[in-house]
Scaffold this motif. Structure first.
Motif, mmCIF file in Angstrom:
data_model
loop_
_atom_site.group_PDB
_atom_site.id
_atom_site.type_symbol
_atom_site.label_atom_id
_atom_site.label_comp_id
_atom_site.label_asym_id
_atom_site.label_seq_id
_atom_site.Cartn_x
_atom_site.Cartn_y
_atom_site.Cartn_z
ATOM 1 N N ALA A 31 0.831 -1.213 0.000
ATOM 2 C CA ALA A 31 0.000 0.000 0.000
ATOM 3 C C ALA A 31 0.862 1.259 0.000
ATOM 4 N N ARG A 32 1.926 1.232 0.788
ATOM 5 C CA ARG A 32 2.843 2.393 0.790
ATOM 6 C C ARG A 32 3.409 2.631 -0.600
ATOM 7 N N GLY A 35 0.538 3.680 -3.044
ATOM 8 C CA GLY A 35 -0.061 4.977 -2.740
ATOM 9 C C GLY A 35 -1.395 4.960 -2.021
ATOM 10 N N HIS A 36 -2.006 3.793 -1.862
ATOM 11 C CA HIS A 36 -3.290 3.737 -1.152
ATOM 12 C C HIS A 36 -3.603 2.289 -0.790
ATOM 13 N N TRP A 39 -5.513 0.184 -3.467
ATOM 14 C CA TRP A 39 -4.714 -0.343 -4.573
ATOM 15 C C TRP A 39 -4.012 -1.623 -4.144
ATOM 16 N N MET A 92 -5.099 -1.020 6.234
ATOM 17 C CA MET A 92 -5.263 0.283 6.868
ATOM 18 C C MET A 92 -4.921 0.264 8.357
#
Length: 162
Positions: A31-32, A35-36, A39, A92
């Protein structure tokens, strides 16, 4: 069911649980990079499909029944949505809660939801009544979750008092 068969099932269940923190930690890094978290969730699920299709082909599984697909109730297709929910929330929350905190809290949610599913025999599951020993077991698990998630804060407050 033989004891050896039962032990094999228990081992497989433990392996299924053990992969969760690895998946969550890896997807957090993905994710890092992407970018999200969503994704990373999409990438993770696409990789799942790419891994699963050759396995299905190697096992030469027959195609599913089109008749069943057409008449299956909508709730039977919700598993994929729950999978997206789990993977996305893991991506998250792991950076905020840590792997052990996330897994402990996810396990607590799984135990509570599982007890409801079992008690009412929902989705065709075998009914398992909610008994005092089962509730006590869940309470012990919840106590473990609290200790895993909040032990640093508890240690600090104990040191401050002492």
């Amino acid at each position: 069911m033989s004891a050896l068969h039962w032990a094999g099932l228990l081992l497989l269940a433990a392996v299924a649980g053990a992969v969760v923190p690895f998946q969550s930690a890896i997807n957090t890094n993905l994710a890092r990079g992407l970018g999200h978290p969503l994704w990373a969730t999409l990438a993770s699920l696409l990789v799942s499909v790419l891994v699963l299709l050759p396995v299905i082909a190697a096992l030469r599984l027959p195609l599913p029944s089109l008749a069943f697909i057409g008449k299956a109730p909508l709730w039977m297709w919700a598993g994929g949505a729950f999978g997206v929910c789990f993977v996305a929330l893991a991506v998250m929350l792991v950076p905020k809660l840590g792997a052990s905190g996330f897994v402990a809290l996810a396990l607590a949610g799984q135990v509570l939801a599982s007890m409801v599913l079992d008690h009412f025999g929902l989705f065709g599951l075998l009914e398992k009544q909610l008994t005092l020993p089962r509730v006590f077991g869940a309470v012990l698990l919840m106590a473990g979750v609290v200790l895993i998630q909040f032990s640093p804060a508890l240690e600090k407050s104990a040191t401050a008092v002492g």
